[in-house]
Write a protein that holds these residues in place. Sequence first.
Motif, PDB file in Angstrom:
ATOM      1  N   PHE A  34       0.858  -1.181   0.000  1.00 47.25           N
ATOM      2  CA  PHE A  34       0.000   0.000   0.000  1.00 47.25           C
ATOM      3  C   PHE A  34       0.895   1.233   0.000  1.00 47.25           C
ATOM      4  O   PHE A  34       1.875   1.298   0.731  1.00 47.25           O
ATOM      5  N   ARG A  36       1.537   4.521   1.116  1.00 49.49           N
ATOM      6  CA  ARG A  36       1.086   5.485   2.141  1.00 49.49           C
ATOM      7  C   ARG A  36       1.314   6.947   1.763  1.00 49.49           C
ATOM      8  O   ARG A  36       0.422   7.774   1.968  1.00 49.49           O
ATOM      9  N   ALA A  39      -1.426   7.902  -0.499  1.00 48.05           N
ATOM     10  CA  ALA A  39      -2.711   7.995   0.215  1.00 48.05           C
ATOM     11  C   ALA A  39      -2.814   9.340   0.925  1.00 48.05           C
ATOM     12  O   ALA A  39      -3.866   9.984   0.918  1.00 48.05           O
ATOM     13  N   GLU A  40      -1.702   9.756   1.503  1.00 51.82           N
ATOM     14  CA  GLU A  40      -1.694  11.039   2.205  1.00 51.82           C
ATOM     15  C   GLU A  40      -1.980  12.190   1.235  1.00 51.82           C
ATOM     16  O   GLU A  40      -2.769  13.089   1.536  1.00 51.82           O
ATOM     17  N   ALA A  46      -5.106   5.576   5.317  1.00 54.08           N
ATOM     18  CA  ALA A  46      -4.354   4.357   4.984  1.00 54.08           C
ATOM     19  C   ALA A  46      -4.748   3.201   5.901  1.00 54.08           C
ATOM     20  O   ALA A  46      -4.841   2.054   5.445  1.00 54.08           O
ATOM     21  N   ASP A  47      -4.995   3.476   7.163  1.00 52.10           N
ATOM     22  CA  ASP A  47      -5.316   2.381   8.085  1.00 52.10           C
ATOM     23  C   ASP A  47      -6.647   1.727   7.726  1.00 52.10           C
ATOM     24  O   ASP A  47      -6.783   0.511   7.742  1.00 52.10           O
ATOM     25  N   THR A  50      -6.303  -0.402   4.547  1.00 52.57           N
ATOM     26  CA  THR A  50      -5.572  -1.666   4.676  1.00 52.57           C
ATOM     27  C   THR A  50      -6.219  -2.594   5.713  1.00 52.57           C
ATOM     28  O   THR A  50      -5.687  -3.653   6.017  1.00 52.57           O
TER      29      THR A  50
END
Length: 482
Positions: A34, A36, A39-40, A46-47, A50
Amino acid sequence: MRLLALNNSYAQLPERFFAHTDPKPVSEPRLIRFNRPLAEELGLDADQLTSPDGLDMLSGHRFPEGLQAIALAYAGHQFGNFVPQLGDGRALLLGEVVDVNDIRRDIQLKGSGPTRFSRNGDGRAAVGPVLREYVVSEAMAALGIPTTRALAAVLTGDPVYREVRLPGAVLTRVAASHIRIGTFQYFAARHDTGGLKILADYAIERHFPQLVGQARPYRALLEAVVAAQADLVARWMLVGFIHGVMNTDNMTISGETIDYGPCAFVDAYDPSAVFSSIDRVGRYAYANQPHVATWNLARFAETLLPLMSTDESEAVSQAEEVLGSFQSSYETVLQRGFRRKLGLLTEAEGDLQLAADFLDVLARSEADFTLAFRRLGDDLAAPDDQGGARQLFEDPGAFDIWSARWRQRIASDAADTAARRAVMHAVNPKFIPRNHRIEAMIQAALGGDFTPFEEILRVISRPFDEQPEMERYADPPRPCLL
Ligand code: AMP
Ligand code: MG
């Protein structure tokens, strides 16, 4: 579960633009990686993504309530032959997010199962191509070249059958949009001028909002796409990138590189290098890419004719005028790029010829494209040419003749060596995702070992930095002469 604050402006377009598609169950979603930092940038959690619910979504297994995924309709010229209906045969648009820079971006699954557009395909992707697209698209981003990005790679737990049985996987891809030249061709082929106008207006608003309200918006759209593609293809050429399958359905309106199939960075320089086994005539060879881009853009222009003017000959002459601007846009980016690659900090007559002659010398010795440019920068501190570049050439005499001209030329620029070298090293990557490394990485992944994948990703995320412990990733496939 609320995993994504997704909306989907494309799904607001008329129904004939897409097909609503349900998720397709898979056996055992398992995260490979993934992204991250991406995603940011997208403002995503992200949590959550996933978590088990997140992986259900990223594998196309089960979607959160309210998420209506769509497969997009498009057509395209494949190797010169027009196919009136292609479409997302193995991809689904989950929706869009507005990122931290206020840019709307698509979140798409690739390999998530059959859709209305699958034709005879299974709608699936094998882990190898998923990891290849992940690595190469992230490498392009790190090189500063417009591209779709990779947010996640997930194993499905199900096999896919190509010539052999392979693990299935799904890539989550992020794009400025998935509108392709082929999307316009889809409506043009159906003489659906109403649909074309809706699509063109949507594309203008999404990608070129500065054009909204212009007197001739569709001509302006063509100009913007021609400029974006000229810029993109020039940037490919400057790093030796070969897309491999420049069909019109693989060329975006946004100007991002999309659909990494049998692509590659050239190793031993050969302008006729081809990377698709079905491309027997070299249609998509390295040196042919600007020509193919103009051919594809001409197909795009054709779709816009009915929008540009009711007078067909007037529309054609507008389109021809705009298409004619490709070459100068392309050359401008290419010249500026080659000057930097050669460390030329001012402009002089003959610079492009100097670059072209270097490529000739490279081709004659089949020297490594990436290493040769990088080592020219290293050589600045080694005035006797006994540094690295010369040793890459089977015919060092030809290199010496060229190098003497180059040194004479840079001597006419007032710049100190360190500054010049910094300019060169900021555009001549040390690390590219070399094909032999990607192949080895895929073999390891097929055996369940994803460490080479992680390693290659780490290396290519800093392409311009020296990474002494990773030196082997800079090596060409066959031993260079050294
Ligand atoms: P590509 O070569 O990946 O650009 O794909 C060309 C067309 O074939 C697109 O319409 C894809 O959606 C479709 N396609 C490629 N592979 C598959 C597959 N395994 N199943 C269904 N459609 C596919
Ligand atoms: Mg494609």
